[in-house]
Write an enzyme that holds these catalytic residues in place. Structure first.
Site, short mmCIF file in Angstrom:
data_model
loop_
_atom_site.label_atom_id
_atom_site.label_comp_id
_atom_site.label_asym_id
_atom_site.label_seq_id
_atom_site.Cartn_x
_atom_site.Cartn_y
_atom_site.Cartn_z
N LYS A 372 2.72 1.79 -0.20
CA LYS A 372 1.84 1.27 0.52
C LYS A 372 0.80 0.50 -0.38
O LYS A 372 -0.02 -0.25 -0.03
CB LYS A 372 1.30 2.13 1.45
N PHE A 373 0.37 1.40 -1.49
CA PHE A 373 -0.49 0.98 -2.39
C PHE A 373 -0.15 -0.32 -2.94
O PHE A 373 -0.72 -1.50 -3.30
CB PHE A 373 -0.62 1.82 -3.63
N ALA A 375 2.06 -2.57 -1.60
CA ALA A 375 1.78 -3.72 -0.42
C ALA A 375 0.30 -4.35 -0.51
O ALA A 375 0.11 -5.47 -0.03
CB ALA A 375 2.20 -3.02 0.71
N HIS A 592 -4.45 7.71 -17.71
CA HIS A 592 -4.65 8.68 -16.56
C HIS A 592 -4.45 10.06 -17.23
O HIS A 592 -5.29 10.53 -17.25
CB HIS A 592 -3.21 8.48 -15.55
#
Length: 778
Positions: A372-373, A375, A592
């Site tokens: 979803k990210f 997208a 990260h």
């Protein structure tokens, strides 16, 4: 029964009352000396002391005794000496004063590390071996290695420090008359793209063998006698070294030792803050001109396709709809479509568009949902708009994407003190991707003195293989690396690529790390030419072959006098811990590194090796880890080299420098995404500007992680960042690192960095016997 309830109620009331009293200060100031007046007087005193004026020692002494509570005779005598030094105006005496001004904590006694001596010996041997491993791989690939760590490892090595292979960026001394801004060339670097003026063709041949490019002095690669001796890591040795580190991070006694050392570093930093916070704040105020807004800030982790914020992208799309409605921008099933027709199929007009309609900002639905990210990169949920506006290879040759990137670059140049390292994508699906990307940059003149490039390679072989776009993994490696070798050997054959590579720092490996891996990288793994499965290779498999090909390329480019590349992958955001093991071995810096909080041994090794970690708390908050659980302040307090980065301003940020057009430009540009990130951290973690850990230490770490030195930008970042960070904080971190390294060197093994470390059953972590005379070899 009522009486019992009454007693319980009274007890609860008394308990809550006690808790409310504990939340207030356990002391009170007299009415004639309210805290506001005391703070005002203290600040006046600090300003008075910070000025280089000739003051009476007795006045200073009484003020110091009154406000700073100096009691002992030794402290009074020390302050008298400091006052005399202030009057003398001698620079070297000021340096000595600075050393004495900041208080330090020392630990005395025989057992200083808090663990049995035998555990210290075993841990030191293993830690030193791991550091030698990293030094070996950094030297082999011509990447940089921490000079402080290298100096201490030299005591255990017979190999001279000057003969090590890794790159060292010389620290340029700052001249008194040095200009504030770097001397950029007047001519645009892409102005002259003439193949005749480029270096000559070497006439070398190329062939990829078992996933690694081999270079031959003749065009015919079948004659192995003509192969150039360009080093790269042996696969068997790499896997053996990786197995050693995997065994190291799960060793119980070593985990306990490293955890205790990390806790000690955190406690030591808190003590440093307690003792020196006000002094560092005063020292930082003494720095002329420099503050958070005009120190050099470097964003070392930001993706080019999302470097703008959502409002910027919305305005750009609306502007394009008004000015270029009739331009052909897309081909659908062989039919050309104009921009007007594309939006008509979506039943949208410029008036209908808004930030909410755009729907590119991450929300709660993206947490642990990388699909979803991804997208969210599609404006209005349409992949066509992503292809038109934020892709380099499309029907308009990436014109719109180039224009919006140049607007972001213009904003950075206007702010003067912000620099970025934008990531562009190479997918490895075809051999001409590099030439298309370089032509996009050169033809549209997408360049800024405030921006460098990093090329990211998405780990999507399984997708390409499923679509029959690739036959095997080696074909993907050939598409990624062979054009770079060809541009290095014969620049005139790829003139745009040759110019573009001069502004590329290195490579990144990106994708969702939380995806399950169905293979374990070992000697039984298929070679790239035989990897024809539709499953994706594991993370360490990608990293090894990227590292091996980059290593050979770096040695070839060094022979030609070109600058070399570095590896800075996304690592430790999610997924298994062994990603960080691969990153420790082959990466100069990582992005990260969240999983280091679960691996004390690796976190301690990353600290000792001073591996740069570009952290993005706002990005993590939307994907994998809530903001208040982010380990950045913990890493910072322990001395790891961390810096703030924005990652994806399009998805995570609301502000930017300025992209206001025409006459609507505000008098003061809004806050940049990097500053927004710092503001969130300052508020959430209550960090001070000073204490060597606040707003100026993180930009300093970001500057240190900037790309290689062919760009004059890097030198100025390193030269102008340190004045913003309080000297006491820098001294505290450096002294702490040297103390930790010294402890391990004295107890560590006599092990040369080029020796191969193979696991030997139970003796894996034991190391060779100590020299005669004890751990120090005396």
């Amino acid at each position: 029964m009522d009486g019992k309830y009454k007693e319980i109620a009274e007890e609860l009331f008394c308990r809550s009352l006690a808790e409310s009293e504990m939340r207030t200060a356990p002391y009170e100031f007299p009415e004639e000396s309210p805290i506001e007046q005391l703070e005002e007087r203290r600040q006046r005193l600090e300003r008075q002391i910070s000025q280089d004026v000739k003051l009476e020692p007795d006045i200073l002494l009484r003020a110091k005794q009154d406000f700073l509570k100096v009691d002992s005779a030794a402290d009074l005598q020390l302050f008298k000496e400091q006052s005399e030094d202030l009057v003398d105006h001698v620079p070297k005496d000021r340096d000595a004063l600075l050393e004495r001004e900041f208080q330090r904590v020392t630990i005395s006694g025989e057992e200083k590390c808090g663990v049995p001596f035998t555990d210290l010996l075993d841990a030191a041997k293993s830690v030193v071996k791991a550091l030698f491993l990293r030094e070996k791989y950094m030297g082999l690939s011509l990447q940089s290695f921490c000079k402080t760590t290298a100096r201490y490892l030299q005591e255990l090595s017979e190999k001279p420090l000057e003969t090590r292979g890794y790159e060292e960026v010389p620290e340029t001394p700052v001249a008194a008359d040095a200009p504030v801004h770097p001397p950029f060339a007047e001519q645009h670097p892409y102005e002259k793209c003439d193949p005749q003026t480029m270096p000559a063709d070497l006439g070398f041949g190329l062939k990829m063998v078992d996933g690694v490019v081999h270079v031959y002095t003749k065009q015919d690669p079948t004659d192995k006698s003509t192969e150039l001796d360009l080093p790269y890591p042996d696969l068997q040795e790499f896997i053996a070294d990786m197995n050693f580190l995997m065994a190291l991070i799960i060793n119980g006694p070593i985990k306990s030792f490293c955890y205790r050392r990390l806790q000690y570093l955190s406690s030591k930093f808190q003590m440093h803050v307690l003792l020196n916070e006000m002094k560092e704040l005063a020292a930082q105020k003494k720095v002329p001109h420099r503050d958070f807004y005009n120190i050099r800030k470097v964003d070392t982790h930001i993706h080019a396709s999302s470097c703008m914020n959502q409002k910027h992208l919305l305005r750009f799309i609306k502007r394009a709809m008004k000015k270029h409605l009739d331009e052909i921008v897309h081909v659908e099933k062989g039919k050309e479509q104009t921009l007007k027709e594309v939006f008509e199929t979506m039943n949208l007009t410029a008036y209908d568009l808004s930030v909410d309609t755009l729907d590119v900002h991450a929300d709660r639905n993206t947490f642990h949902r990388f699909d979803k990210f991804n997208a969210k990169y599609n404006p209005i949920g349409e992949s066509i708009l992503r292809e038109i506006f934020i892709k380099t290879d499309n029907r308009v040759s990436g014109k719109y994407f180039a224009h919006i990137i140049k607007e972001v670059m213009s904003d950075l140049e206007e702010s003067k003190y912000q620099n970025a390292e934008l990531r562009l994508s190479i997918y490895g699906r075809s051999r001409d991707e590099w030439d298309k990307l370089a032509c996009w940059a050169v033809n549209h003149r997408v360049h800024s003195n405030n921006v460098r490039w990093l090329v990211q390679v998405p780990r999507l072989f399984d997708v390409y293989r499923t679509k029959k776009q690739l036959a095997n993994f080696q074909e993907m490696l050939e598409n990624i690396f062979l054009p770079l070798y060809e541009a290095t050997i014969h620049p005139a054959q790829h003139p745009e690529l040759h110019l573009f590579l001069e502004h590329v720092d290195g490579f990144d490996s990106v994708d969702d790390e939380s995806k399950p891996e169905h293979h374990i990288f070992n000697l039984d793994s298929p070679l790239p030419g035989n990897w024809v499965e539709e499953d994706n290779p594991p993370y360490s498999y990608y990293l090894y072959y990227m590292y091996a090909n980059m290593t050979v390329l770096n040695h070839l480019r060094r022979k030609r006098g070109f600058h070399t590349f570095v590896l800075r992958p996304h690592c430790g955001e999610a997924g298994p811990i062994h990603h960080l093991v691969s990153g420790f071995m082959v990466s100069e810096n990582i992005s990260h590194g969240l999983l280091l909080r679960k691996a004390p041994v690796l976190q301690y090794l990353y600290y000792l090796a001073q591996i740069g970690i570009a952290m993005s708390p706002l990005s993590n908050n939307s994907l994998f880890l809530s903001y208040h659980r982010n380990p950045l302040p913990e890493y910072l307090s322990r001395g790891l080299m961390v810096s703030l980065s924005t990652d994806d301003p399009l998805q995570f940020h609301f502000t930017k420098v300025s992209c206001w057009g025409g006459h609507h430009r505000p008098p003061t540009p809004p806050e940049p995404p990097w500053g927004s990130h710092h503001g969130h951290g300052t508020g959430a973690w209550r960090k001070k500007r000073a204490v060597g850990c606040g707003g100026c230490w993180r930009p300093r770490a970001g500057g240190k992680k900037l790309g290689p030195p062919p760009s004059s930008l890097g030198g100025w970042v390193l030269r102008l960042c340190p004045p913003g960070a309080a000297d006491g904080g820098v001294q505290h971190r450096h002294a702490g690192l040297e103390a930790e390294l010294l402890r391990h060197v004295r107890a560590g093994p006599q092990q040369r960095p080029h020796e191969r470390l193979l696991p030997q059953g139970e003796e894996l972590l034991a190391g060779p016997p100590l020299p005669e005379g004890g751990p120090g070899g005396q």
